[in-house]
Design an enzyme around this catalytic site. Structure first.
Site, PDB file in Angstrom:
ATOM      1  N   THR A  14       0.817  -1.211   0.000  1.00 37.41           N
ATOM      2  CA  THR A  14       0.000   0.000   0.000  1.00 37.41           C
ATOM      3  C   THR A  14       0.854   1.265   0.000  1.00 37.41           C
ATOM      4  OG1 THR A  14      -1.541   1.253   1.374  1.00 37.41           O
ATOM      5  CG2 THR A  14      -0.110  -0.259   2.536  1.00 37.41           C
ATOM      6  N   ASP A  15       0.296   2.336  -0.518  1.00 36.33           N
ATOM      7  CA  ASP A  15       0.997   3.635  -0.459  1.00 36.33           C
ATOM      8  C   ASP A  15       1.102   4.156   0.971  1.00 36.33           C
ATOM      9  OD1 ASP A  15      -1.704   4.271  -0.099  1.00 36.33           O
ATOM     10  OD2 ASP A  15      -1.785   5.787  -1.683  1.00 36.33           O
ATOM     11  N   GLU A  16       0.300   3.592   1.884  1.00 40.17           N
ATOM     12  CA  GLU A  16       0.301   4.092   3.269  1.00 40.17           C
ATOM     13  C   GLU A  16       1.617   3.857   3.988  1.00 40.17           C
ATOM     14  OE1 GLU A  16      -3.015   3.228   5.729  1.00 40.17           O
ATOM     15  OE2 GLU A  16      -4.409   3.219   4.062  1.00 40.17           O
ATOM     16  N   LYS A  36       2.159  -3.404   7.249  1.00 41.18           N
ATOM     17  CA  LYS A  36       2.421  -3.525   5.804  1.00 41.18           C
ATOM     18  C   LYS A  36       3.863  -3.090   5.507  1.00 41.18           C
ATOM     19  CE  LYS A  36       0.058  -4.600   2.929  1.00 41.18           C
ATOM     20  NZ  LYS A  36      -0.215  -5.951   2.379  1.00 41.18           N
ATOM     21  N   TYR A  88      -2.094  -0.722  11.082  1.00 47.16           N
ATOM     22  CA  TYR A  88      -2.206  -1.391   9.771  1.00 47.16           C
ATOM     23  C   TYR A  88      -1.004  -1.076   8.889  1.00 47.16           C
ATOM     24  CZ  TYR A  88      -3.385  -1.653   4.805  1.00 47.16           C
ATOM     25  OH  TYR A  88      -3.324  -1.876   3.455  1.00 47.16           O
TER      26      TYR A  88
HETATM   27  P1  NAD Z   1      -9.593  -7.422   2.001  1.00 47.42           P
HETATM   28  O1  NAD Z   1      -9.599  -7.175   3.468  1.00 47.42           O
HETATM   29  O2  NAD Z   1     -10.812  -7.143   1.200  1.00 47.42           O
HETATM   30  O3  NAD Z   1      -9.203  -8.951   1.705  1.00 47.42           O
HETATM   31  C1  NAD Z   1      -8.196  -9.612   2.405  1.00 47.42           C
HETATM   32  C2  NAD Z   1      -8.360 -11.107   2.167  1.00 47.42           C
HETATM   33  O4  NAD Z   1      -7.291 -11.781   2.867  1.00 47.42           O
HETATM   34  C3  NAD Z   1      -9.674 -11.690   2.705  1.00 47.42           C
HETATM   35  O5  NAD Z   1     -10.238 -12.574   1.776  1.00 47.42           O
HETATM   36  C4  NAD Z   1      -9.252 -12.436   3.962  1.00 47.42           C
HETATM   37  O6  NAD Z   1     -10.081 -13.545   4.276  1.00 47.42           O
HETATM   38  C5  NAD Z   1      -7.848 -12.885   3.581  1.00 47.42           C
HETATM   39  N1  NAD Z   1      -6.986 -13.135   4.749  1.00 47.42           N
HETATM   40  C6  NAD Z   1      -6.853 -12.368   5.859  1.00 47.42           C
HETATM   41  N2  NAD Z   1      -5.975 -12.943   6.710  1.00 47.42           N
HETATM   42  C7  NAD Z   1      -5.533 -14.084   6.108  1.00 47.42           C
HETATM   43  C8  NAD Z   1      -4.607 -15.094   6.473  1.00 47.42           C
HETATM   44  N3  NAD Z   1      -3.941 -15.048   7.640  1.00 47.42           N
HETATM   45  N4  NAD Z   1      -4.394 -16.117   5.614  1.00 47.42           N
HETATM   46  C9  NAD Z   1      -5.062 -16.187   4.421  1.00 47.42           C
HETATM   47  N5  NAD Z   1      -5.966 -15.257   4.037  1.00 47.42           N
HETATM   48  C10 NAD Z   1      -6.186 -14.218   4.857  1.00 47.42           C
HETATM   49  O7  NAD Z   1      -8.335  -6.613   1.447  1.00 47.42           O
HETATM   50  P2  NAD Z   1      -8.135  -5.886   0.043  1.00 47.42           P
HETATM   51  O8  NAD Z   1      -8.700  -4.522   0.122  1.00 47.42           O
HETATM   52  O9  NAD Z   1      -8.534  -6.800  -1.045  1.00 47.42           O
HETATM   53  O10 NAD Z   1      -6.546  -5.724   0.057  1.00 47.42           O
HETATM   54  C11 NAD Z   1      -5.706  -6.723  -0.516  1.00 47.42           C
HETATM   55  C12 NAD Z   1      -4.270  -6.273  -0.409  1.00 47.42           C
HETATM   56  O11 NAD Z   1      -4.113  -5.036  -1.086  1.00 47.42           O
HETATM   57  C13 NAD Z   1      -3.798  -6.004   1.020  1.00 47.42           C
HETATM   58  O12 NAD Z   1      -2.470  -6.421   1.136  1.00 47.42           O
HETATM   59  C14 NAD Z   1      -3.883  -4.497   1.172  1.00 47.42           C
HETATM   60  O13 NAD Z   1      -2.921  -4.056   2.095  1.00 47.42           O
HETATM   61  C15 NAD Z   1      -3.532  -4.061  -0.232  1.00 47.42           C
HETATM   62  N6  NAD Z   1      -4.061  -2.773  -0.669  1.00 47.42           N
HETATM   63  C16 NAD Z   1      -5.391  -2.493  -0.566  1.00 47.42           C
HETATM   64  C17 NAD Z   1      -5.889  -1.282  -1.058  1.00 47.42           C
HETATM   65  C18 NAD Z   1      -7.355  -0.936  -0.998  1.00 47.42           C
HETATM   66  O14 NAD Z   1      -7.718   0.185  -1.347  1.00 47.42           O
HETATM   67  N7  NAD Z   1      -8.235  -1.837  -0.601  1.00 47.42           N
HETATM   68  C19 NAD Z   1      -4.998  -0.371  -1.649  1.00 47.42           C
HETATM   69  C20 NAD Z   1      -3.640  -0.684  -1.718  1.00 47.42           C
HETATM   70  C21 NAD Z   1      -3.191  -1.891  -1.238  1.00 47.42           C
HETATM   71  O1  DAU Z   2      -4.179   3.889   0.404  1.00 48.96           O
HETATM   72  C1  DAU Z   2      -4.410   2.524   0.307  1.00 48.96           C
HETATM   73  C2  DAU Z   2      -5.273   2.064   1.473  1.00 48.96           C
HETATM   74  O2  DAU Z   2      -6.598   2.474   1.184  1.00 48.96           O
HETATM   75  C3  DAU Z   2      -5.215   0.548   1.674  1.00 48.96           C
HETATM   76  O3  DAU Z   2      -3.918   0.204   2.090  1.00 48.96           O
HETATM   77  C4  DAU Z   2      -6.216   0.087   2.735  1.00 48.96           C
HETATM   78  O4  DAU Z   2      -6.243  -1.323   2.803  1.00 48.96           O
HETATM   79  C5  DAU Z   2      -7.596   0.593   2.338  1.00 48.96           C
HETATM   80  O5  DAU Z   2      -8.528   0.252   3.351  1.00 48.96           O
HETATM   81  C6  DAU Z   2      -7.571   2.101   2.149  1.00 48.96           C
HETATM   82  O6  DAU Z   2      -7.286   2.764   3.402  1.00 48.96           O
HETATM   83  P1  DAU Z   2      -8.110   4.075   3.884  1.00 48.96           P
HETATM   84  O7  DAU Z   2      -8.019   4.150   5.350  1.00 48.96           O
HETATM   85  O8  DAU Z   2      -7.716   5.244   3.071  1.00 48.96           O
HETATM   86  O9  DAU Z   2      -9.611   3.618   3.386  1.00 48.96           O
HETATM   87  P2  DAU Z   2     -11.049   3.754   4.049  1.00 48.96           P
HETATM   88  O10 DAU Z   2     -12.027   3.265   3.030  1.00 48.96           O
HETATM   89  O11 DAU Z   2     -11.115   3.167   5.405  1.00 48.96           O
HETATM   90  O12 DAU Z   2     -11.216   5.334   4.202  1.00 48.96           O
HETATM   91  C7  DAU Z   2     -11.034   6.225   3.096  1.00 48.96           C
HETATM   92  C8  DAU Z   2     -11.140   7.653   3.630  1.00 48.96           C
HETATM   93  O13 DAU Z   2     -12.490   7.900   4.007  1.00 48.96           O
HETATM   94  C9  DAU Z   2     -10.312   7.917   4.882  1.00 48.96           C
HETATM   95  O14 DAU Z   2      -9.832   9.239   4.829  1.00 48.96           O
HETATM   96  C10 DAU Z   2     -11.306   7.763   6.032  1.00 48.96           C
HETATM   97  C11 DAU Z   2     -12.598   8.252   5.409  1.00 48.96           C
HETATM   98  N1  DAU Z   2     -13.879   7.659   5.877  1.00 48.96           N
HETATM   99  C12 DAU Z   2     -13.982   6.309   5.981  1.00 48.96           C
HETATM  100  C13 DAU Z   2     -15.190   5.726   6.323  1.00 48.96           C
HETATM  101  C14 DAU Z   2     -15.325   4.221   6.453  1.00 48.96           C
HETATM  102  C15 DAU Z   2     -14.968   8.493   6.091  1.00 48.96           C
HETATM  103  O15 DAU Z   2     -14.864   9.745   6.018  1.00 48.96           O
HETATM  104  N2  DAU Z   2     -16.161   7.919   6.427  1.00 48.96           N
HETATM  105  C16 DAU Z   2     -16.335   6.575   6.543  1.00 48.96           C
HETATM  106  O16 DAU Z   2     -17.473   6.111   6.822  1.00 48.96           O
END
Ligand code: NAD
Ligand code: DAU
Length: 330
Positions: A119-121, A150, A146
């Site tokens: 992630t960019d975080e 990562k 989190y």
């Molecule tokens: P998600 O939470 O939707 O899915 C995670 C999956 O991993 C789930 O299916 C869960 O059951 C599985 N999991 C959790 N713990 C596990 C374990 N110990 N063993 C096997 N499986 C396990 O997450 P996502 O949003 O699809 O994110 C996927 C990846 O992308 C993560 O590494 C996250 O850090 C990264 N990422 C997410 C975002 C975003 O915006 N969602 C952006 C950048 C990077």
């Molecule tokens: O940048 C990549 C990341 O993006 C990934 O690594 C994470 O897995 C993914 O969950 C996401 O993280 P954020 O914390 O940015 O996503 P989230 O959807 O939780 O929140 C997005 C923004 O919206 C954040 O600034 C918090 C805000 N928010 C979130 C919720 C759930 C609200 O204002 N209201 C809400 O109800």
């Protein structure tokens, strides 16, 4: 080709499984997923060359034989939600750090190509008004439990490449949106609130900025990096999609034909990162990748339609998610 996709029942992993299944008819896909609250087997059901193994990436005995039988491992498995990590960091350390360690040890034993999804975080946050965006070589400054786990997982990957010559690449992507995203996350929470006639909740002032990318663009970039990326390198994935949370909320309200002020400001997230922004130059120059979903309003409209048409996929989780947010005043 046999591909092991960890976390393939989660949001980004499930989308990756679908597009890979569609575009690579020769591929056999093994999904290793623990099916935590975030994993949903319905997201990948009915795909004929996809096998789901329910198990934990942190369990060496589960991981080793699966890695041994595959040509490529892509690690999407993670605990992924910042708000959950603030409430209880422990599964984040186990899955994100210990789980990545076990995968690295298995790919080291078997000499398997590994791609790590991050992630960019890991880079922390940027000021709202500075022109700078994240660069691949920036120092790691994670803010939350989190993002710190990562960051730790990325450090392990980098060390295993250097010390053991593990053939690995890393990608750090910005915020994804699209189908199959868990409704605890901002965009699907807002959409499903509006379907239920509930006002969206904006944390703090709504000024925090995220750099939105459609999940399918994230996944095409991952394939470009697997095919053309250099071993040991880090690639930033983003599609120039910076928007503040207020703008995103108003775009979703507009898609529902609702008043632009029809939302509530609620308690802020502790330590809330202000802004993320990706410089994708290295990815584009080295792989030629280009995003397809450049019209955010159109991507959002498709996503709204998906949640309307697939209520059976998310309905069971809604009351529990909202009860959890109610405890923190969000
Ligand atoms: P998600 O939470 O939707 O899915 C995670 C999956 O991993 C789930 O299916 C869960 O059951 C599985 N999991 C959790 N713990 C596990 C374990 N110990 N063993 C096997 N499986 C396990 O997450 P996502 O949003 O699809 O994110 C996927 C990846 O992308 C993560 O590494 C996250 O850090 C990264 N990422 C997410 C975002 C975003 O915006 N969602 C952006 C950048 C990077
Ligand atoms: O940048 C990549 C990341 O993006 C990934 O690594 C994470 O897995 C993914 O969950 C996401 O993280 P954020 O914390 O940015 O996503 P989230 O959807 O939780 O929140 C997005 C923004 O919206 C954040 O600034 C918090 C805000 N928010 C979130 C919720 C759930 C609200 O204002 N209201 C809400 O109800």
């Amino acid at each position: 080709m046999r591909i092991l996709v960890t976390g393939g029942a989660g949001f980004i992993g499930a989308n990756f499984v679908h597009t890979t299944h569609e575009t690579m008819p020769e591929a056999e896909i093994i999904v290793l997923d623990k099916l935590t609250y975030a994993g949903n087997p319905k997201s990948i059901e009915g795909l004929e060359r996809v096998q789901l193994v329910v198990g934990d990436i942190a369990d060496a005995d589960t991981v080793d034989p699966l890695v041994k039988d595959c040509d490529l491992v892509i690690n999407f498995a993670a605990e992924s939600h910042n708000d959950n990590s603030l409430a209880d960091p422990s599964p984040f350390v186990r899955t994100n750090v210990e789980g990545t360690f076990q995968l690295l040890e298995a790919v080291r034993r078997h000499g398997t190509r590994f791609h790590h999804i991050s992630t960019d975080e890991v880079y922390g946050d940027l000021a709202l008004d500075e022109p700078r965006r994240f660069q691949p070589g920036d120092p790691y400054r994670p803010s939350s439990p989190y993002s710190s786990t990562k960051a730790a997982s990325d450090m392990l990957v980098r060390a295993w490449v250097r010390s053991y010559k593990v053939p690995a690449t890393i990608s750090n992507c910005s915020n994804n949106y699209g189908p199959y995203q868990h409704i605890e996350k901002f965009i699907p929470r807002t959409i499903t609130n509006l379907i239920d006639g509930v006002r969206p909740r904006l944390y703090g002032t709504g000024e925090n900025v995220r750099d939105w990318i459609h999940v399918r663009d994230h996944n095409t970039a991952v394939w470009e990096i697997i095919n053309k990326g250099r071993i040991g390198e880090t690639y930033l994935i983003g599609a120039d999609g910076e928007k503040n949370n207020l703008e995103v909320t108003r775009a979703i309200l507009e898609a529902f034909g609702r008043d632009p002020d029809d939302f509530d400001l609620v308690a802020d997230r502790p330590g809330h990162d202000r802004r993320y922004a990706i410089d994708n130059t290295k990815l584009i120059e080295e792989t030629g990748w280009q995003p397809e979903f450049t019209d955010f309003a159109a991507g959002l409209a498709d996503t709204v339609a998906w949640y309307r048409e697939n209520e059976g996929w998310w309905r069971d989780a809604k009351a529990e998610v909202e009860a959890k947010y109610a405890k923190t005043g969000q």
